[in-house]
Design a protein around this motif. Structure first.
Motif, short mmCIF file in Angstrom:
data_model
loop_
_atom_site.label_atom_id
_atom_site.label_comp_id
_atom_site.label_asym_id
_atom_site.label_seq_id
_atom_site.Cartn_x
_atom_site.Cartn_y
_atom_site.Cartn_z
N VAL A 244 -42.80 24.51 9.59
CA VAL A 244 -43.24 25.17 10.81
C VAL A 244 -42.69 24.40 12.01
O VAL A 244 -42.26 23.25 11.88
CB VAL A 244 -44.78 25.26 10.89
N TYR A 245 -42.73 25.06 13.20
CA TYR A 245 -42.00 24.51 14.35
C TYR A 245 -42.85 24.62 15.62
O TYR A 245 -43.70 25.51 15.77
CB TYR A 245 -40.68 25.26 14.54
N TYR A 246 -42.53 23.72 16.53
CA TYR A 246 -43.18 23.74 17.85
C TYR A 246 -42.15 23.27 18.87
O TYR A 246 -41.66 22.13 18.81
CB TYR A 246 -44.40 22.80 17.87
N GLY A 247 -41.78 24.16 19.79
CA GLY A 247 -40.76 23.83 20.77
C GLY A 247 -41.38 23.54 22.13
O GLY A 247 -42.29 24.26 22.57
N LYS A 248 -40.90 22.51 22.79
CA LYS A 248 -41.42 22.20 24.13
C LYS A 248 -40.39 21.39 24.90
O LYS A 248 -39.50 20.76 24.34
CB LYS A 248 -42.74 21.44 24.05
N ARG A 249 -40.53 21.42 26.22
CA ARG A 249 -39.77 20.54 27.10
C ARG A 249 -40.57 19.25 27.24
O ARG A 249 -41.76 19.27 27.53
CB ARG A 249 -39.57 21.18 28.47
N MET A 250 -39.92 18.14 27.02
CA MET A 250 -40.60 16.85 27.03
C MET A 250 -39.97 15.94 28.07
O MET A 250 -38.74 15.88 28.20
CB MET A 250 -40.51 16.22 25.63
N LYS A 280 -37.83 31.35 17.69
CA LYS A 280 -38.80 31.51 18.77
C LYS A 280 -39.18 30.15 19.37
O LYS A 280 -39.31 30.01 20.59
CB LYS A 280 -40.05 32.22 18.23
N SER A 281 -39.32 29.16 18.52
CA SER A 281 -39.67 27.81 18.98
C SER A 281 -38.53 27.18 19.77
O SER A 281 -38.75 26.49 20.77
CB SER A 281 -40.04 26.92 17.79
N ILE A 282 -37.30 27.43 19.33
CA ILE A 282 -36.12 26.92 20.05
C ILE A 282 -36.06 27.54 21.43
O ILE A 282 -35.79 26.86 22.44
CB ILE A 282 -34.82 27.20 19.26
N GLU A 283 -36.34 28.83 21.50
CA GLU A 283 -36.33 29.54 22.79
C GLU A 283 -37.37 28.94 23.73
O GLU A 283 -37.12 28.74 24.93
CB GLU A 283 -36.63 31.03 22.55
N SER A 284 -38.55 28.62 23.18
CA SER A 284 -39.59 28.00 23.99
C SER A 284 -39.17 26.63 24.50
O SER A 284 -39.47 26.24 25.63
CB SER A 284 -40.88 27.89 23.17
N ALA A 285 -38.44 25.89 23.66
CA ALA A 285 -37.99 24.55 24.03
C ALA A 285 -36.94 24.57 25.12
O ALA A 285 -36.76 23.58 25.83
CB ALA A 285 -37.45 23.81 22.81
N LYS A 286 -36.25 25.69 25.26
CA LYS A 286 -35.14 25.75 26.21
C LYS A 286 -35.48 26.47 27.50
O LYS A 286 -34.60 26.85 28.26
CB LYS A 286 -33.93 26.42 25.54
#
Length: 855
Positions: A244-250, A280-286
Motif C-alpha cells: 500500500v502507498y501514501y504520497g505526500k510533500r515533505m 493515485k498516491s504518486i499524484e498526491s505526492a506531486k
C-alpha cells in the motif's frame, strides 16, 4: 490546518459562515500586527491566509517565507492584469486573486482537500538507545501516541467535564458532535470515520495537535474506533503480503531527518489511511500546492498480515487500508526513484519493534520511579513543550479520578508545578502541601515521592525569600535521597542542585559552588554523556563563578552548557535561549556592552520563536536588554524595554508577583536618571492605584509600591503623612509582618534624620529596636546595627548617657557576632547589604531552579 482571514473591515456574517464550514477554527483579524503575531505563534499546523489586496504587501513582506504558510488567497474587487502578474511573481505562495467570493470559497476548498492529504506526519523512535530520561521530541511524541489508548481507557468519563468543554466550542463543532452521537453505536465507528469527512478531519486534527479537551470529548469514539480496527484485524484471513502507498510533500528538513534514521521505527500521529493505488498516491505526492522547501515522497508499505503487532482494516469501497493509531513501521530504505521523480521511503512491519518499546517502558518506569503511566503521559506533554495541554490534562485527571486514587498526590504535585511557573506561589504551595500530606498518609517516611514533595515546598519558600525554611525542607529531602540512593542518582543530584541554589540566594557563593559541583559530577556519573540536565547545572555553576568574579570560569561553563544544548536540540530550545541570555549578561558584567546586546537580542529572538504568545521569559529578556541600554546611557531605549517587560509580566504573572515590583522600580530608576521626577511620581501613583484596586490597600505589593511613591514625593509634610499612613497599614496587617514593618520604619528614620527632624527619627528608631528585639536573636547583626544607629541619634540630640548605653550593648553584640560568624562587616553592613541585594537582583544572570516534575 489553520485558516486565517485579514482585512481592514470585519468579515461579513455570510463569508464567516462559509469559512467556518471549511475550517471550524478559522480566525478573523482586522489588525495587521495581531494577525502576524498569531501566524508566528503557530508551530505545528499549515496555514492558509485570505487577505485583502490593500494589506497584501504589508503582511507578505513579513511572513511569506514562514514555512508553515502554504497558500495565500487575495480578494479584490478591481485589479488590472499587470498588477496581478507583478504581485504573483513577487510572492510565489499567492494562489490567485479573486473578485468573486464563490470562486474564492471553491478554490480554498480544493486547496484544503489537497493539503489535508499531506498533513499526517510520522514520529521516529530509536530502538537501540538507552533512554533513561533522555527523550528527543520525536521519541516523546512517538511514545505518547503508543500509550494514548491505554490512558483513555483509564480515565473515567465525567459528564460535568464534557459539558464544560462542550460549551466552549463554536456551533459547528457542537453540531458535528451532536450528529456523531445521534444513533451512534460502537460497531459504526469505522463506518463513521470513513463516511463523515468532517469527523475524520476533526479527529485527526485533534490527535495531531494533541488537543486534550477534544481528545477527552471524543474519548469514547477514539477507543471504539481503535477496538473495532483491532477486532477486524483479528478476523482477517488474508495472509498475502500487502503493498500500500501514501504520497505526500515533505519538508526537506523532515526528509533529511528520515534519511538519518534507516532501521529506526516510525509511527503516524493519527489513524493512517493508505491506498492500494500507487498512481493515485504518486499524484498526491506531486501536488504543486506545496513547492518551496518540499520534496515529493512516496511511502511504500509492505505489510505482513500475520504479524500480530500491526492492526488495520480494509476499506473496500475506497481501496484503502486504515491503520490503527499505535501501529509502528520500520524504515527499511530511502532512495530517489528517477523514473517517477520522487523519493521512495520503504517501510516494513515486524514484531520486534513493539517488544523494544515495552522494554523501554519498563526502563523509563524504573528510572523515574513511576507508579503510573497516567502521570508519565502528562510528563510527555511537558517534554514536547505542550505545557498548556499538559496543564489541562492534569486538571481533567483531578476532576475525573476519585480522591483516593493512587495518583492523586502526583496530580496535585504537577498542578503545583504549573501554578508555580506562573508565579502564584501561595497557591502552588497549597497544592504541594496537599500532595505532601497525602503522601505522608499513604507512603513510608523515606519514600522518594516524599523527598520530591519536600523539594518542591522548599523551592517555593526559596522563591518567597524564606531561605532558612527552604534549606530545611531540601536538606530533609536529601536525607531521604541518601537512604534510597546510596550511590549517584539523578533525583539525589536534583536535590543537591536545589540546595546549592538556596545557598546562592543566601549569598554564600562558595558553599553554593560546592553543591553545584557535586550535583554536576553526580549527573555526569548517573546520566549518558551530554544529557540535557547538564545544561541547567552548568548554567547554575557559571552563575556562582560570575558572582565570585571568576568570569573566565563562568564563560567556560556557559559555553559548555550551550554546546550540550546544541547536541540535544538542533532547533530553537528553551535551554539554548537561557544559556545565550546568561552569556549576554556575563558580557555586560565585563563591560562588553555591544557583545552583550547582540547575545541578548539573539536570546530574545529565540524566546519569541519558542513561545506562542506573551511569556515571562520574554519579559525578563526585555528587562536584561534594558539594563544593557541603561549601562550604555541610552536611557530612552532602556525605558522602552523596561516598559515592554512590565507590560508582558502584567499579562503573564499573578498581580502580586515580585517581578512586577522590580519592573516598576527599574522604570522609576530611569525616570530619576532622566531627572523626570514628576513623570516618575505620576507613573508610580498610577501603579499604586492599580494595585490598590486589584489587591487592596493592605496587600504587601500595594504597600511596597506605596513606599516607592512616597520616596518620590518632594513636599515634607505630604511625605511625612504618607509615611505615617504606610506605617499604620503595616502595623494593622493580618497576619502581622514584622520584617516588612521594620523595613518601613528603617526608611522613615532615614528620611527624618536627613531632614533634621531628629526627634521624629528617634521615636521611630526606638520603635524599630523594640520590634527587632521581639523577632531577632540577641546577637543578630541587624539588632546591633539598629542599636548603634539609636546611639548616633541620641548623640546628635546631646543625650550622651543614653547614647553610651546603646553603644555598649551594640559593641557586645558585635563581639558575639564576630565570635559566632568569624566574619564581621563594617557598621554600614545593613544599608549596604540591602543596596547590594537590590543591585544583585538587577544584574541577576538567569538560572532556573528545577522544580522536580517527576511525580
Amino acid at each position: 490546518m489553520q485558516l486565517i482571514w485579514l482585512d481592514n473591515s470585519p468579515c461579513s456574517a455570510h463569508m464567516k459562515s462559509k469559512l467556518f464550514e471549511l475550517n471550524p477554527t478559522a480566525q478573523f483579524y482586522t489588525d495587521l500586527n495581531r494577525c502576524i503575531t498569531s501566524i508566528k505563534s503557530i508551530k505545528d499546523e499549515q496555514i492558509l491566509l485570505i487577505v485583502s489586496l490593500t494589506l497584501t504587501k504589508n503582511i507578505l513582506c513579513q511572513i511569506h517565507s514562514y514555512h508553515l504558510l502554504m497558500s495565500v488567497f487575495i480578494f479584490c474587487s478591481n485589479i488590472n492584469e499587470y498588477q496581478k502578474l507583478e504581485l504573483m511573481n513577487e510572492y510565489k505562495k499567492i494562489n490567485q486573486i479573486y473578485s468573486d467570493n464563490e470562486l474564492l470559497i471553491e478554490s480554498i476548498q480544493q486547496t484544503i482537500n489537497i493539503i489535508e492529504q499531506q498533513i499526517l506526519s510520522f514520529n521516529v523512535f530509536n530502538p537501540n538507545k538507552d533512554y533513561t530520561n533522555d527523550l528527543s521530541k520525536s521519541s516523546a511524541s512517538f511514545i505518547w501516541y503508543q500509550i494514548l489508548i491505554d490512558i483513555l481507557k483509564q480515565i473515567p468519563d465525567n459528564e460535568q467535564i464534557n459539558k464544560k468543554i462542550y460549551e466552549n466550542y463554536n456551533e459547528f463543532y457542537k453540531n458535528e458532535m451532536n450528529q456523531l452521537k445521534k444513533d451512534y453505536t460502537k460497531e459504526k465507528a469505522i463506518q463513521l470515520f470513513n463516511e463523515k469527512t468532517s469527523i475524520h478531519k476533526i479527529l485527526n486534527k485533534t490527535l495531531r495537535t494533541k488537543n486534550i479537551e477534544f481528545i477527552y470529548l471524543f474519548q469514547y469514539f477514539i477507543i471504539d474506533l481503535y477496538d473495532q480496527i483491532q477486532y477486524e484485524k483479528e478476523s482477517c484471513e488474508n495472509s498475502e503480503i500487502l503493498k500500500v502507498y501514501y504520497g505526500k510533500r515533505m519538508l526537506n528538513i523532515e526528509l533529511d531527518q528520515l534519511k538519518k534514521h534507516i532501521g529506526y521505527y516510525i509511527a503516524p500521529n493519527g489513524f493512517l489511511s493508505v491506498s492500494f493505488d500507487k498512481n493515485k498516491s504518486i499524484e498526491s505526492a506531486k501536488t504543486e500546492i506545496l513547492s518551496d522547501g518540499y520534496q515529493s515522497t512516496l511511502f511504500q508499505f509492505e505489510i505482513n498480515p500475520k504479524c500480530q503487532q500491526v492492526t488495520f482494516v480494509e476499506i473496500y469501497d475506497k481501496q484503502e487500508l486504515l491503520f490503527n493509531i499505535d501501529t509502528i513501521f520500520k524504515i527499511h530504505s530511502i532512495n530517489f526513484d528517477s523514473s517517477i521523480q520522487l523519493w521512495q521511503i520503504n517501510l516494513i512491519n515486524d514484531d520486534i519493534g513493539k517488544n523494544k518499546i515495552q522494554t523501554y517502558f519498563q526502563s523509563i518506569k524504573k528510572f523515574r520511579y513511576e507508579n503510573s503511566f497516567l502521570i508519565f503521559f502528562g510528563h510527555l506533554l511537558n517534554e514536547l513543550d505542550q505545557l498548556q495541554q499538559s496543564e489541562i490534562y492534569f486538571h481533567i485527571l483531578l476532576e475525573s479520578l476519585s480522591s483516593n486514587h493512587e495518583d492523586i498526590a502526583s496530580i496535585y504535585n504537577q498542578i503545583g508545578n504549573f501554578i508555580a511557573d506562573k508565579g502564584q506561589l501561595k497557591l502552588a504551595l497549597e497544592n504541594y502541601q496537599r500532595a505532601y500530606e497525602i503522601r505522608c498518609q499513604r507512603l513510608p517516611n523515606d519514600h522518594p515521592h516524599i523527598s520530591i514533595s519536600l523539594n518542591n515546598i522548599g523551592l517555593i519558600y526559596k522563591d518567597e525569600g524564606k531561605l532558612d525554611d527552604a534549606l530545611s525542607y531540601c536538606q530533609k529531602a536529601l536525607t531521604i535521597d541518601e537512604i534510597n540512593y546510596p550511590k549517584d542518582h539523578v533525583l539525589k543530584a536534583m536535590t543537591i542542585e536545589n540546595i546549592g541554589g538556596i545557598y546562592k540566594e543566601k549569598y554564600l557563593f562558595s558553599i553554593a559552588q560546592t553543591y553545584f559541583l557535586r550535583a554536576l559530577n553526580m549527573y555526569k556519573s548517573a546520566l549518558p554523556p551530554n544529557h540535557h540536565f547538564l545544561t541547567d547545572i552548568l548554567n547554575s555553576l557559571g552563575k556562582v563563578y560570575c558572582d565570585q568574579g571568576y568570569y573566565d570560569r563562568a564563560l567556560t561553563c556557559y559555553q559548555k552548557a550551550f554546546a550540550t544544548s546544541e547536541i540535544n536540540y538542533t532547533d530553537d530550545h528553551l535551554q539554548k535561549a537561557q544559556t545565550i541570555e546568561n552569556i549576554g549578561l556575563l558580557y555586560k558584567t565585563n563591560g562588553m556592552l555591544q557583545k552583550s546586546l547582540e547575545e541578548l537580542l539573539r536570546a530574545l529572538d529565540m524566546y519569541q520563536r519558542i513561545y506562542f504568545n506573551e511569556h515571562h521569559d520574554i519579559a525578563r529578556c526585555f528587562g536584561h536588554i534594558g539594563l544593557v541600554y541603561e549601562a550604555s546611557n541610552d536611557l530612552d531605549f532602556a525605558l522602552n524595554y523596561f516598559n515592554k517587560q512590565l507590560n508582558m509580566d502584567e499579562k503573564c504573572l499573578s498581580n502580586d508577583h515580585p517581578n512586577i515590583q522590580i519592573d516598576i522600580q527599574w522604570i522609576i530608576d530611569i525616570y530619576k536618571k532622566q531627572e523626570q521626577f514628576k513623570k516618575a511620581f505620576e507613573f508610580c501613583q498610577k501603579k499604586f492605584l492599580e494595585k490598590k484596586n486589584l489587591l487592596g490597600e493592605n496587600h504587601p505589593m500595594t504597600l511596597t509600591i506605596f513606599m516607592m511613591m512616597i520616596d518620590l514625593c518632594e513636599d515634607f509634610n505630604v511625605k511625612s503623612n504618607y509615611y505615617k499612613q504606610a506605617l499604620s497599614i503595616h502595623e494593622s496587617l493580618i497576619p502581622f509582618d514584622p520584617h516588612a514593618t521594620i523595613r518601613c520604619l528603617d526608611t522613615m528614620i532615614n528620611f527624618y534624620y536627613k531632614t533634621n527632624a531628629v526627634e521624629e527619627a528617634l521615636s521611630y528608631q526606638i520603635k524599630m529596636v523594640d520590634l527587632e528585639r521581639q523577632v531577632l536573636t540577641d546577637d543578630h547583626i541587624n539588632l546591633a546595627l539598629s542599636l548603634q544607629r539609636l546611639g548616633q541619634i541620641y548623640e546628635t540630640l546631646s543625650k550622651t548617657d543614653e547614647a553610651k548605653i546603646c553603644y555598649t550593648e551594640s559593641r557586645t553584640m558585635f563581639e558575639k557576632y564576630e565570635h559566632n560568624q568569624s566574619n564581621i562587616e563594617s557598621s554600614d553592613r545593613k544599608s549596604s547589604s540591602e543596596s547590594n541585594a537590590y543591585q544583585e537582583e538587577k544584574e541577576l544572570n538567569f538560572t532556573k531552579s528545577r522544580i522536580c516534575v517527576l511525580q
